[in-house]
Design an enzyme around this catalytic site. Structure first.
Site, PDB file in Angstrom:
ATOM      1  N   GLY A 128       7.848   4.965   5.634  1.00  0.00           N
ATOM      2  CA  GLY A 128       7.809   5.623   4.337  1.00  0.00           C
ATOM      3  C   GLY A 128       6.572   6.494   4.232  1.00  0.00           C
ATOM      4  O   GLY A 128       5.555   6.213   4.870  1.00  0.00           O
ATOM      5  N   GLN A 133      -0.072  11.541   0.629  1.00  0.00           N
ATOM      6  CA  GLN A 133      -0.592  11.046   1.902  1.00  0.00           C
ATOM      7  C   GLN A 133      -0.703  12.133   2.961  1.00  0.00           C
ATOM      8  O   GLN A 133      -1.323  11.919   3.999  1.00  0.00           O
ATOM      9  CB  GLN A 133       0.284   9.917   2.435  1.00  0.00           C
ATOM     10  N   CYS A 176      -0.151   0.407   5.559  1.00  0.00           N
ATOM     11  CA  CYS A 176      -0.088   1.740   4.950  1.00  0.00           C
ATOM     12  C   CYS A 176      -0.664   2.747   5.926  1.00  0.00           C
ATOM     13  O   CYS A 176      -1.712   2.502   6.533  1.00  0.00           O
ATOM     14  CB  CYS A 176      -0.866   1.758   3.638  1.00  0.00           C
ATOM     15  N   LEU A 177       0.009   3.879   6.073  1.00  0.00           N
ATOM     16  CA  LEU A 177      -0.452   4.903   7.000  1.00  0.00           C
ATOM     17  C   LEU A 177      -1.824   5.442   6.622  1.00  0.00           C
ATOM     18  O   LEU A 177      -2.561   5.923   7.481  1.00  0.00           O
ATOM     19  CB  LEU A 177       0.564   6.042   7.065  1.00  0.00           C
ATOM     20  N   HIS A 218       5.998   0.986  -2.883  1.00  0.00           N
ATOM     21  CA  HIS A 218       4.741   1.352  -2.235  1.00  0.00           C
ATOM     22  C   HIS A 218       4.502   2.860  -2.347  1.00  0.00           C
ATOM     23  O   HIS A 218       3.412   3.302  -2.722  1.00  0.00           O
ATOM     24  CB  HIS A 218       4.783   0.921  -0.773  1.00  0.00           C
ATOM     25  N   GLU A 219       5.541   3.634  -2.041  1.00  0.00           N
ATOM     26  CA  GLU A 219       5.401   5.090  -2.106  1.00  0.00           C
ATOM     27  C   GLU A 219       5.299   5.575  -3.551  1.00  0.00           C
ATOM     28  O   GLU A 219       4.553   6.526  -3.847  1.00  0.00           O
ATOM     29  CB  GLU A 219       6.569   5.766  -1.398  1.00  0.00           C
ATOM     30  N   HIS A 222       1.828   5.444  -4.715  1.00  0.00           N
ATOM     31  CA  HIS A 222       1.037   6.589  -4.257  1.00  0.00           C
ATOM     32  C   HIS A 222       1.179   7.774  -5.216  1.00  0.00           C
ATOM     33  O   HIS A 222       0.209   8.502  -5.466  1.00  0.00           O
ATOM     34  CB  HIS A 222       1.482   7.023  -2.858  1.00  0.00           C
TER      35      HIS A 222
END
Length: 278
Positions: A128, A133, A176-177, A218-219, A222
């Protein structure tokens, strides 16, 4: 690209998934989550509702527990322009906390941004990715719960909103990236009812449960300037404090600037991170 296809003919393959990042390990709980995602393919992108299996009880989202959406107007053409290749923005870059704008222009430039976001996601072993990000402060996310190009379904959500969360809260070990190498438990509702627009601007409404619901949340965080450690308990946060401090130092060494936020300051402030209507 099939921007909003919600059909799995069978459970996805045993993907190397670790929420928001992939790891070379198969987790049985992930397979359970993927089995739970059984929405059917719509005949058109209208506001049809898709009911997840079981009798998930939804709690009407309450503004009193909501996190304020950091949204500032409508995105301009400049807000959507980019130069490839995009790169992952890492904590504590202030871009991750900035306000994000709604998208009202659905053109080829948006499609190119979506394609590039998928490229970055796959290249970095993610499942995702949100626009902030990769340095674009707009309401856009992409994900594929399988995390492999050509497998599963590529999902694109523009200007998503949450209508309801389930009362059932479940813990899960997330990564998380924007926080490379960091994993810790986060509690989230097991199901969500959301509406969004697809890449053409068509609005639709549907339910997500299990792993897809978690990736979405999660996204979605953000897009509100909320990071996954904001939702961790103090005990869990303590287990990754040193790693977060290392990212803060990395940012200072790279930019020559003071870190815009310090994890140690969390002890002195409370962050609004309740689950609520946005």
């Amino acid at each position: 690209m099939a921007a909003a296809t919600w059909f799995y003919s069978s459970p996805p393959s045993l993907a190397l998934i670790h929420c928001l990042r992939r790891r070379p390990t198969i987790y049985p709980s992930i397979l359970r989550y993927l089995h739970n995602f059984t929405a059917t393919k719509p005949s058109n992108l209208s506001s049809r509702l898709y009911k997840p299996p079981g009798q998930a009880v939804y709690a009407q989202a309450r503004r009193s527990f909501s996190s304020k959406v950091k949204e500032d107007g409508v995105a301009s053409m400049a807000d959507l322009q980019f130069e490839a290749p995009l790169k992952i923005v890492e904590y504590p870059d202030p871009i991750l906390r900035a306000k994000n704008k709604r998208i009202n222009t659905f053109d080829d430039n948006l499609k190119k941004l979506v394609d590039e976001m998928f490229d970055v996601m796959y290249r970095t072993d993610g499942i995702g990715l949100s626009a902030p990000q990769v340095g674009k402060n707009v309401h856009l996310m992409v994900f594929n719960p399988v995390g492999e190009r050509g497998e599963g379904e590529e999902i694109v959500l523009v200007n998503p909103k949450v209508n309801r969360y389930s009362r059932k809260i479940v813990p899960y070990n997330e990564g998380c990236l924007s926080f490379p190498g960091i994993y810790a438990d986060v509690d989230r509702p097991d199901a969500v009812k959301i509406d969004a627009q697809d890449i053409t601007g068509q609005r639709f409404e549907f339910n997500l449960t299990g792993l897809p619901a978690r990736v979405f949340q999660h996204e979605f965080d953000h897009l509100q300037g909320i990071l996954f450690f904001d939702r961790m308990t103090d005990e869990v946060l303590e287990s990754i404090r040193a790693e977060l401090q290392a990212l803060e130092k990395k940012y200072e060494d790279r930019t020559g600037l003071q870190s815009p936020e310090k994890i140690d300051a969390r002890r002195r402030r409370k962050t609004a991170v309740g689950f609520g209507k946005s």
